[in-house]
Design an enzyme around this catalytic site. Structure first.
Site, PDB file in Angstrom:
ATOM      1  N   GLY A  53      61.959  33.182  37.761  1.00 15.98           N
ATOM      2  CA  GLY A  53      61.952  34.077  38.928  1.00 15.98           C
ATOM      3  C   GLY A  53      60.981  35.223  38.711  1.00 15.98           C
ATOM      4  O   GLY A  53      60.353  35.324  37.655  1.00 15.98           O
ATOM      5  N   ILE A  73      72.193  34.521  31.229  1.00 22.86           N
ATOM      6  CA  ILE A  73      73.570  34.064  31.488  1.00 22.86           C
ATOM      7  C   ILE A  73      74.225  33.485  30.239  1.00 22.86           C
ATOM      8  O   ILE A  73      75.429  33.279  30.209  1.00 22.86           O
ATOM      9  CB  ILE A  73      73.651  33.010  32.627  1.00 22.86           C
ATOM     10  CG1 ILE A  73      72.669  31.864  32.390  1.00 22.86           C
ATOM     11  CG2 ILE A  73      73.441  33.637  33.990  1.00 22.86           C
ATOM     12  CD1 ILE A  73      72.938  30.642  33.249  1.00 22.86           C
ATOM     13  N   SER A 106      63.690  22.015  36.830  1.00 20.54           N
ATOM     14  CA  SER A 106      62.669  20.986  37.032  1.00 20.54           C
ATOM     15  C   SER A 106      63.041  19.684  36.314  1.00 20.54           C
ATOM     16  O   SER A 106      63.320  19.691  35.105  1.00 20.54           O
ATOM     17  CB  SER A 106      61.333  21.500  36.493  1.00 20.54           C
ATOM     18  OG  SER A 106      60.534  20.436  36.074  1.00 20.54           O
ATOM     19  N   TYR A 157      68.097  17.076  33.312  1.00 20.92           N
ATOM     20  CA  TYR A 157      68.467  18.047  34.352  1.00 20.92           C
ATOM     21  C   TYR A 157      69.674  17.540  35.139  1.00 20.92           C
ATOM     22  O   TYR A 157      70.668  18.262  35.332  1.00 20.92           O
ATOM     23  CB  TYR A 157      67.274  18.281  35.290  1.00 20.92           C
ATOM     24  CG  TYR A 157      67.625  19.060  36.544  1.00 20.92           C
ATOM     25  CD1 TYR A 157      67.949  20.411  36.476  1.00 20.92           C
ATOM     26  CD2 TYR A 157      67.639  18.440  37.799  1.00 20.92           C
ATOM     27  CE1 TYR A 157      68.287  21.126  37.621  1.00 20.92           C
ATOM     28  CE2 TYR A 157      67.964  19.143  38.946  1.00 20.92           C
ATOM     29  CZ  TYR A 157      68.293  20.485  38.854  1.00 20.92           C
ATOM     30  OH  TYR A 157      68.629  21.188  39.981  1.00 20.92           O
ATOM     31  N   ARG A 189      62.826  11.913  51.192  1.00 22.04           N
ATOM     32  CA  ARG A 189      63.699  12.991  50.731  1.00 22.04           C
ATOM     33  C   ARG A 189      64.382  13.625  51.932  1.00 22.04           C
ATOM     34  O   ARG A 189      63.934  13.502  53.074  1.00 22.04           O
ATOM     35  CB  ARG A 189      62.878  14.095  50.032  1.00 22.04           C
ATOM     36  CG  ARG A 189      62.198  13.661  48.747  1.00 22.04           C
ATOM     37  CD  ARG A 189      63.226  13.529  47.618  1.00 22.04           C
ATOM     38  NE  ARG A 189      62.628  13.112  46.358  1.00 22.04           N
ATOM     39  CZ  ARG A 189      62.458  11.843  45.976  1.00 22.04           C
ATOM     40  NH1 ARG A 189      62.826  10.854  46.762  1.00 22.04           N
ATOM     41  NH2 ARG A 189      61.934  11.564  44.792  1.00 22.04           N
ATOM     42  N   ASP A 228      62.061  10.357  38.618  1.00 24.16           N
ATOM     43  CA  ASP A 228      62.044  10.518  40.082  1.00 24.16           C
ATOM     44  C   ASP A 228      62.828   9.380  40.737  1.00 24.16           C
ATOM     45  O   ASP A 228      62.813   8.248  40.267  1.00 24.16           O
ATOM     46  CB  ASP A 228      60.598  10.491  40.603  1.00 24.16           C
ATOM     47  CG  ASP A 228      59.947  11.879  40.548  1.00 24.16           C
ATOM     48  OD1 ASP A 228      60.670  12.848  40.268  1.00 24.16           O
ATOM     49  OD2 ASP A 228      58.725  11.965  40.773  1.00 24.16           O
TER      50      ASP A 228
END
Ligand code: NAD
Length: 360
Positions: A51, A78, A102, A165, A233, A301
């Protein structure tokens, strides 16, 4: 009157204190903006891993000093229990967005992803009990559907994760359910599909397709699709993600408190490219003739991803806006204006109307 509108009125009437983790990121900054506009008190936690301070300043400038005075920022990780404890003081609701997000990067750095996405989340769950948190709404992902081949994804049927992920997000869902049963922590998980909108980072090798293509077309650069462009998507506007979070912050909790958050419509990469190209053309003349280059698909993917939003409609009262072209054109306008504001040289051929509108 829609459920979301009612919820906004209720929040204004009875303001609460929210903790938004990942507040300096794309989605976190939109949650911050909406909450401050609704006169809520917000604590934001972020370590700027992905960020930026610019996202925070943009929001605070937009909402003005009075609303901005209801925001407290904690810079921290965190994974640090003391940081989480400090950030949770006086908070009723946590909207947990902080994560590394990602798919390709998680294949290169699985340990880092596990530590941030799983250990960090556990830290929040552990802190939530002693802090008396009423509800944790946490960001999960459509990635948990993995190799499930259903044309439309429903919450009760997932496949095997295809990336570290995806595994971290699935583990988070399992922990949230476990802590609901073992520690009485109230939580709702939101499986976001492909979110887009202003402030999504267009740079770097892991940028999402919409901001990447927009900026490449604005800069007259080559756009690349992985695969043959027929992959599809469910592209979901960030405003809809904000809506889902606010609805989930108060919705009744069940043992199946995980909801898809998408638009409920399917768009192929080829269709998306056309939409973006048409939207960029008024800003950058050369975009009108741009064509995609096709590279081999990337590991991890998935080919198709479409959300069934029936469960979110029923359980949360969620009702997404249904105008992809309009939302894409608003996102393009933000990128065009950002590029003109930044010190970066204006791309050649950029429309003069845009220059005069946005340069101050
Ligand atoms: P983002 O990278 O813009 O935001 C994530 C934020 O978390 C960043 O500001 C980052 O600095 C912060 N962060 C990362 N590690 C941290 C740590 N250890 N301590 C404190 N802060 C930390 O990403 P985003 O697109 O806004 O995603 C928000 C959430 O939504 C993530 O949990 C992501 O997995 C999930 N999600 C996003 C999408 C999407 O399409 N954008 C889709 C599915 C799920």
């Amino acid at each position: 009157m829609g459920h979301y509108h009612e919820e906004c009125l209720r929040l204004r009437a009875e303001p609460r204190r929210f903790l938004v983790t990942g507040v300096a990121g794309f989605i976190g900054s939109h949650l911050l903006e909406t909450l401050l506009r609704l006169e809520q008190n917000v604590v934001g936690l972020d370590n700027f891993a992905t960020g930026s301070r610019e996202n925070l300043s943009e929001v605070l400038d937009k909402v003005g000093p009075k609303a901005a005075s209801r925001f407290r920022f904690v810079k921290g990780d965190i994974r640090e229990p003391s940081v989480c404890r400090d950030a949770m003081t006086g908070v009723q609701v946590i909207l947990h967005q902080a994560a590394l997000a990602s798919v390709p990067r998680s294949i290169e750095e699985p340990m880092t992803f596990h530590s941030v996405n799983v250990d960090g989340f556990l830290n929040l769950l552990l802190g939530a009990r002693s802090a008396g948190i009423q509800r944790i709404v946490y960001a999960s992902s459509s990635a948990v559907y993995g190799d499930d081949l259903s044309s439309e994804k429903t919450e009760d049927r997932i496949g095997r994760p295809l990336s570290p992920y995806a595994a971290t997000k699935l583990i988070d869902e399992i922990y949230a359910g476990t802590f609901r049963r073992s520690h009485g922590i109230s939580s709702v998980g939101l499986r976001y599909f492909n979110v887009f909108g202003p402030r999504q980072d267009p740079t770097g090798p892991y940028a999402a397709v919409i901001p990447r293509w927009i900026e490449q077309l604005l800069c007259n650069e080559q756009c690349v699709a992985f695969g043959d462009g027929t992959a599809s998507r469910d592209f979901c506007s960030v405003d809809d993600v904000v809506q889902a979070n606010l609805l989930a912050s108060r919705a009744p909790e069940h043992d199946d408190s995980v909801f898809n958050v998408g638009s409920g419509t399917r768009t192929t990469l080829l269709e998306l490219f056309e939409l973006i190209r048409d939207g960029v053309a008024p800003h950058q003349l050369s975009a009108g003739n741009a064509a995609l280059r096709f590279d081999p698909p990337r590991a991890g993917d998935i080919q198709h991803s479409l959300a069934s939003i029936a469960h979110a409609r029923e359980g949360l009262g969620y009702e997404p806006s249904a105008d992809l072209a309009l939302e894409i054109s608003e996102t393009i306008a933000w990128h065009a204006s950002r590029m003109l504001r930044s010190s970066r040289a204006a791309p050649q051929g950029i429309a003069p109307t845009l220059r005069s509108e946005h340069v101050t």
